[in-house]
Design an enzyme around this catalytic site. Structure first.
Site, PDB file in Angstrom:
ATOM      1  N   THR A 124      -0.579  61.148  15.834  1.00  0.00           N
ATOM      2  CA  THR A 124      -0.105  62.522  15.962  1.00  0.00           C
ATOM      3  C   THR A 124      -0.626  63.335  14.785  1.00  0.00           C
ATOM      4  O   THR A 124      -0.617  62.875  13.643  1.00  0.00           O
ATOM      5  CB  THR A 124       1.428  62.567  16.008  1.00  0.00           C
ATOM      6  OG1 THR A 124       1.974  61.997  14.813  1.00  0.00           O
ATOM      7  CG2 THR A 124       1.953  61.788  17.217  1.00  0.00           C
ATOM      8  N   GLY A 152      18.137  70.505  13.747  1.00  0.00           N
ATOM      9  CA  GLY A 152      18.778  69.212  13.891  1.00  0.00           C
ATOM     10  C   GLY A 152      17.855  68.176  14.477  1.00  0.00           C
ATOM     11  O   GLY A 152      16.714  68.456  14.842  1.00  0.00           O
ATOM     12  N   GLY A 164      -1.596  68.805  17.523  1.00  0.00           N
ATOM     13  CA  GLY A 164      -1.593  67.912  18.676  1.00  0.00           C
ATOM     14  C   GLY A 164      -1.678  66.444  18.342  1.00  0.00           C
ATOM     15  O   GLY A 164      -1.007  65.949  17.434  1.00  0.00           O
ATOM     16  N   GLY A 202       0.399  66.510  13.896  1.00  0.00           N
ATOM     17  CA  GLY A 202       1.255  67.628  13.541  1.00  0.00           C
ATOM     18  C   GLY A 202       1.032  68.833  14.435  1.00  0.00           C
ATOM     19  O   GLY A 202       1.029  68.725  15.662  1.00  0.00           O
ATOM     20  N   ASP A 245      23.178  62.043   9.985  1.00  0.00           N
ATOM     21  CA  ASP A 245      22.345  62.978   9.231  1.00  0.00           C
ATOM     22  C   ASP A 245      23.210  64.055   8.575  1.00  0.00           C
ATOM     23  O   ASP A 245      24.064  64.664   9.237  1.00  0.00           O
ATOM     24  CB  ASP A 245      21.337  63.669  10.145  1.00  0.00           C
ATOM     25  CG  ASP A 245      20.251  62.730  10.668  1.00  0.00           C
ATOM     26  OD1 ASP A 245      20.131  61.612  10.128  1.00  0.00           O
ATOM     27  OD2 ASP A 245      19.536  63.130  11.600  1.00  0.00           O
ATOM     28  N   ASP A 254      10.258  61.802  16.966  1.00  0.00           N
ATOM     29  CA  ASP A 254      11.021  60.877  17.804  1.00  0.00           C
ATOM     30  C   ASP A 254      10.957  61.280  19.275  1.00  0.00           C
ATOM     31  O   ASP A 254      10.864  60.423  20.164  1.00  0.00           O
ATOM     32  CB  ASP A 254      12.470  60.808  17.330  1.00  0.00           C
ATOM     33  CG  ASP A 254      12.593  60.177  15.947  1.00  0.00           C
ATOM     34  OD1 ASP A 254      11.804  59.260  15.655  1.00  0.00           O
ATOM     35  OD2 ASP A 254      13.455  60.598  15.165  1.00  0.00           O
TER      36      ASP A 254
END
Length: 341
Positions: free
Chosen positions: A246, A313, A251, A248, A14, A278
């Protein structure tokens, strides 16, 4: 905990830059210095699972460059079994270009590199012809070729493993995706992905969201309702026995054979959402693999996602099991279970 998790997926380096706001098409926006760090949905979920206490085996491909060497070192440093991670001579390692807005919103441009070469024959070579054994949990994403993911899901399920698919990034609709959904036990998607799945007509795409599990002050819980629970249940008709959507910042909702579950978000200060999804997927896969109830699995997943959004990150932000336990211990129980229709 002795859950064995096999992650089959992408390994990317990344390159991230933080900006005051995301640029519009054709616009240049000045940002902070570039930050380089290990990523890829496969790599992120493997590292997340290792920090959350699972024994993890990673299956994937790297290029023969400095990025690839650093990515392998990052896996080994987390105690991840990297024997099924191969290097392709003359090939670049996958690369993700990430632009992060000051509030954590981001855009990602992906160059797959070696990941695009993870075909079915290579998968069998890397795994010695046995993708998984009975009792394993196999976690899949879609940053490697779709036919390979389908093969992995079929063979893992045939062996008696629990198959978990994070359907991201979502490919163009087609027969292979529909077939894959019939071969997985558990599906984890966000609102946008839920709307784009084949057979998901009638599921509207979402308004903008921040990250799985985080609930900033003043957020309206409009998405935590029976409407989204019913939509999660509708996705089960595509094949998976259990579906998590999901939502956001507010919840997640889940539907399974035992009923529906709604989990509100956790109040945290989000700074970067890149690794949140992830972390959420890894924790959910671990909990279900250990036989935890659906409500507990979703709650732990939301907690992991919320914590990941509090640091910059991808892999650098992924939380430990102790951190998730601490957040849950300090939060009041907020679960809501509905009888399945």
């Amino acid at each position: 905990m002795n859950e064995r998790l096999i992650v089959i997926g992408s390994l990317n380096m990344d390159l991230s830059v933080t900006v005051p706001r995301l640029p519009r098409p054709g616009e240049t926006v000045s940002g902070a210095d570039v930050v380089r760090g290990p990523g890829g949905k496969g790599g992120n979920q493997a590292v997340a699972a290792a920090r959350l206490g699972a024994r993890v085996r990673m299956v994937g491909l790297l290029g023969d460059d400095a990025h690839g060497a650093d990515l392998r070192a990052a896996l080994v440093a987390e105690g991840i079994d990297d024997r099924a991670v191969n290097v392709l001579p003359g090939t670049a390692t996958g690369l993700a270009l990430i632009v992060v807005q000051h509030d954590g919103e981001n855009t990602v441009t992906l160059s797959p590199g070696a990941n695009r070469h993870l075909d079915e024959a290579t998968l069998r070579t890397l795994t010695d012809g046995i993708v998984a054994d009975r009792g394993d949990t196999v976690l899949l994403q879609l940053e490697v070729p779709l036919p390979t993911v389908l093969t992995a899901a079929r063979e893992a399920r045939a062996a008696g493993a629990l198959t978990v698919l994070n359907a991201a990034p979502l490919p163009e609709p087609g027969p292979l995706m529909a077939e894959l959904l019939r071969e997985v036990d558990v599906l984890v998607v966000n609102e946008t992905e839920a709307a784009g799945l084949p057979g998901a007509s009638g599921i509207a795409p979402p308004a903008d969201r921040d990250h799985p599990g985080a609930d900033p002050a003043g957020a309206e819980p409009a998405r935590q309702d029976e409407d989204w629970t019913a939509r999660a249940d509708r996705l089960r008709l595509l094949g998976p026995a259990t579906v998590v959507v999901t939502l956001g910042a507010v919840g997640a909702v889940a539907a399974g054979s035992g009923g529906h579950h709604t989990e509100p978000g956790f109040p945290v200060d989000a700074v970067d959402t890149v690794g949140a999804g992830d972390a959420c997927c890894a924790q959910f896969a671990i909990a279900l693999g250990l036989g935890r109830p659906l409500a507990e699995a979703v709650r732990r997943a939301c907690a992991a996602g919320a914590l990941a959004a509090t640091r910059h990150g991808a892999q650098d932000a992924l939380p430990s099991r102790a951190a998730v336990d601490a957040l849950l211990a300090g939060a009041a129980p907020r679960t809501e279970v509905h009888r399945a229709r």
